[in-house]
Design a protein around this motif. Structure first.
Motif, PDB file in Angstrom:
ATOM      1  N   UNK A   1       0.820  -1.109  -0.038  1.00 46.53           N
ATOM      2  CA  UNK A   1       0.023   0.086   0.015  1.00 46.53           C
ATOM      3  C   UNK A   1       0.975   1.302   0.016  1.00 46.53           C
ATOM      4  N   UNK A   2       0.638   2.132  -1.126  1.00 48.98           N
ATOM      5  CA  UNK A   2       1.194   3.462  -1.153  1.00 48.98           C
ATOM      6  C   UNK A   2       1.141   4.172   0.105  1.00 48.98           C
ATOM      7  N   UNK A   3       1.942   4.657   0.702  1.00 48.65           N
ATOM      8  CA  UNK A   3       1.864   5.677   1.725  1.00 48.65           C
ATOM      9  C   UNK A   3       3.105   6.619   1.967  1.00 48.65           C
ATOM     10  N   UNK A   4       2.732   7.862   2.521  1.00 51.32           N
ATOM     11  CA  UNK A   4       3.658   8.825   3.022  1.00 51.32           C
ATOM     12  C   UNK A   4       3.073   9.164   4.497  1.00 51.32           C
ATOM     13  N   UNK A   5       3.896   9.029   5.248  1.00 51.84           N
ATOM     14  CA  UNK A   5       3.460   9.411   6.778  1.00 51.84           C
ATOM     15  C   UNK A   5       4.587  10.551   7.383  1.00 51.84           C
ATOM     16  N   UNK A   6       3.906  11.610   7.809  1.00 47.80           N
ATOM     17  CA  UNK A   6       4.834  12.503   8.234  1.00 47.80           C
ATOM     18  C   UNK A   6       4.632  12.638   9.835  1.00 47.80           C
ATOM     19  N   UNK A   7       5.938  12.940  10.577  1.00 45.22           N
ATOM     20  CA  UNK A   7       5.657  12.892  12.029  1.00 45.22           C
ATOM     21  C   UNK A   7       6.647  14.078  12.491  1.00 45.22           C
ATOM     22  N   UNK A   8       6.830  14.453  13.787  1.00 37.98           N
ATOM     23  CA  UNK A   8       7.833  15.166  14.469  1.00 37.98           C
ATOM     24  C   UNK A   8       6.913  16.560  14.657  1.00 37.98           C
ATOM     25  N   UNK A   9       5.863  16.850  14.516  1.00 40.64           N
ATOM     26  CA  UNK A   9       5.531  18.023  14.686  1.00 40.64           C
ATOM     27  C   UNK A   9       5.000  18.323  15.867  1.00 40.64           C
ATOM     28  N   UNK A 104      10.968  18.444  -9.094  1.00 38.78           N
ATOM     29  CA  UNK A 104      10.471  19.340  -8.121  1.00 38.78           C
ATOM     30  C   UNK A 104       9.499  20.500  -8.495  1.00 38.78           C
ATOM     31  N   UNK A 105       8.742  20.988  -7.804  1.00 42.44           N
ATOM     32  CA  UNK A 105       7.649  22.046  -8.295  1.00 42.44           C
ATOM     33  C   UNK A 105       7.017  22.754  -6.932  1.00 42.44           C
ATOM     34  N   UNK A 106       7.006  24.268  -7.144  1.00 43.57           N
ATOM     35  CA  UNK A 106       6.409  24.665  -5.827  1.00 43.57           C
ATOM     36  C   UNK A 106       4.783  24.618  -5.896  1.00 43.57           C
ATOM     37  N   UNK A 107       4.366  24.118  -6.877  1.00 43.84           N
ATOM     38  CA  UNK A 107       2.787  23.694  -7.007  1.00 43.84           C
ATOM     39  C   UNK A 107       2.370  22.493  -6.521  1.00 43.84           C
ATOM     40  N   UNK A 108       1.466  22.539  -5.658  1.00 44.40           N
ATOM     41  CA  UNK A 108       1.064  21.099  -4.938  1.00 44.40           C
ATOM     42  C   UNK A 108       0.435  20.291  -6.204  1.00 44.40           C
ATOM     43  N   UNK A 109      -0.222  20.874  -6.979  1.00 40.49           N
ATOM     44  CA  UNK A 109      -0.923  20.127  -8.145  1.00 40.49           C
ATOM     45  C   UNK A 109      -0.122  19.010  -8.705  1.00 40.49           C
ATOM     46  N   UNK A 110       1.375  19.604  -8.845  1.00 41.66           N
ATOM     47  CA  UNK A 110       2.191  18.717  -9.580  1.00 41.66           C
ATOM     48  C   UNK A 110       2.670  17.520  -8.963  1.00 41.66           C
ATOM     49  N   UNK A 111       2.206  17.007  -7.609  1.00 41.20           N
ATOM     50  CA  UNK A 111       2.874  16.144  -6.770  1.00 41.20           C
ATOM     51  C   UNK A 111       1.708  14.745  -6.943  1.00 41.20           C
ATOM     52  N   UNK A 112       2.082  13.726  -6.918  1.00 42.36           N
ATOM     53  CA  UNK A 112       1.283  12.585  -7.173  1.00 42.36           C
ATOM     54  C   UNK A 112       0.966  11.914  -5.840  1.00 42.36           C
ATOM     55  N   UNK A 113       1.690  11.869  -4.674  1.00 41.67           N
ATOM     56  CA  UNK A 113       0.957  11.478  -3.398  1.00 41.67           C
ATOM     57  C   UNK A 113       1.376  12.371  -2.240  1.00 41.67           C
ATOM     58  N   UNK A 114       0.565  12.298  -1.212  1.00 41.45           N
ATOM     59  CA  UNK A 114       0.669  12.936   0.162  1.00 41.45           C
ATOM     60  C   UNK A 114       0.398  12.278   0.915  1.00 41.45           C
ATOM     61  N   UNK A 115       1.184  12.753   2.335  1.00 41.11           N
ATOM     62  CA  UNK A 115       0.850  12.287   3.580  1.00 41.11           C
ATOM     63  C   UNK A 115      -0.290  13.101   4.221  1.00 41.11           C
TER      64      UNK A 115
END
Length: 124
Positions: A1-9, A104-115
């Motif tokens: 399962x494809x996944x990105x997980x952020x932590x540390x905040x 790399x892009x500053x536009x969020x729309x250009x990214x494929x997967x998100x956490x």
């Protein structure tokens, strides 16, 4: 399962530091550029930094220059965002995004997967 997980905040005082982590699984992470974005209430998602597969980086948010750095450990499928000298205006939900083709892009729309994001609050 494809996944990105952020932590540390978390909650930190002005002038403090935090290190965010973005752990990837389920895809060929090492072939993807990883971007860090942030979104404050009522604002659009803003590109902060991006790191290429080689470790080269691009900074999109001028306000973080000299304070934030990004690095990656491909052996651990992890990208780090080191944030120093934090200010109240850095408060936001921080997201990592993965973009194929090492782009790399500053536009969020250009990214494929998100956490799911991790909250950073800078306050005394």
């Amino acid at each position: 399962q494809l996944q990105l997980v952020e932590s540390g905040g978390g909650l930190v005082q002005p002038g403090g530091s935090l290190r965010l982590s973005c752990v990837a699984s389920g895809f060929d992470y090492y072939t993807y550029a990883i971007g860090w974005f942030r979104q404050a209430p009522g604002k659009e998602r803003e590109g902060v930094l991006c790191i290429y597969t080689s470790g080269g980086t691009t900074t999109y948010a001028g306000s973080v220059k000299g304070r934030f750095t990004v690095s990656r450990d491909n052996a651990k499928n992890t990208v780090y965002l080191q944030m120093n000298s934090l200010k109240s205006e850095d408060s936001a939900v921080y997201y990592c995004g993965a973009r194929r083709d090492n782009y790399c892009s500053s536009s969020a729309q250009m990214y494929d997967y998100w956490g799911q994001g991790t909250q950073v609050t800078v306050s005394s």
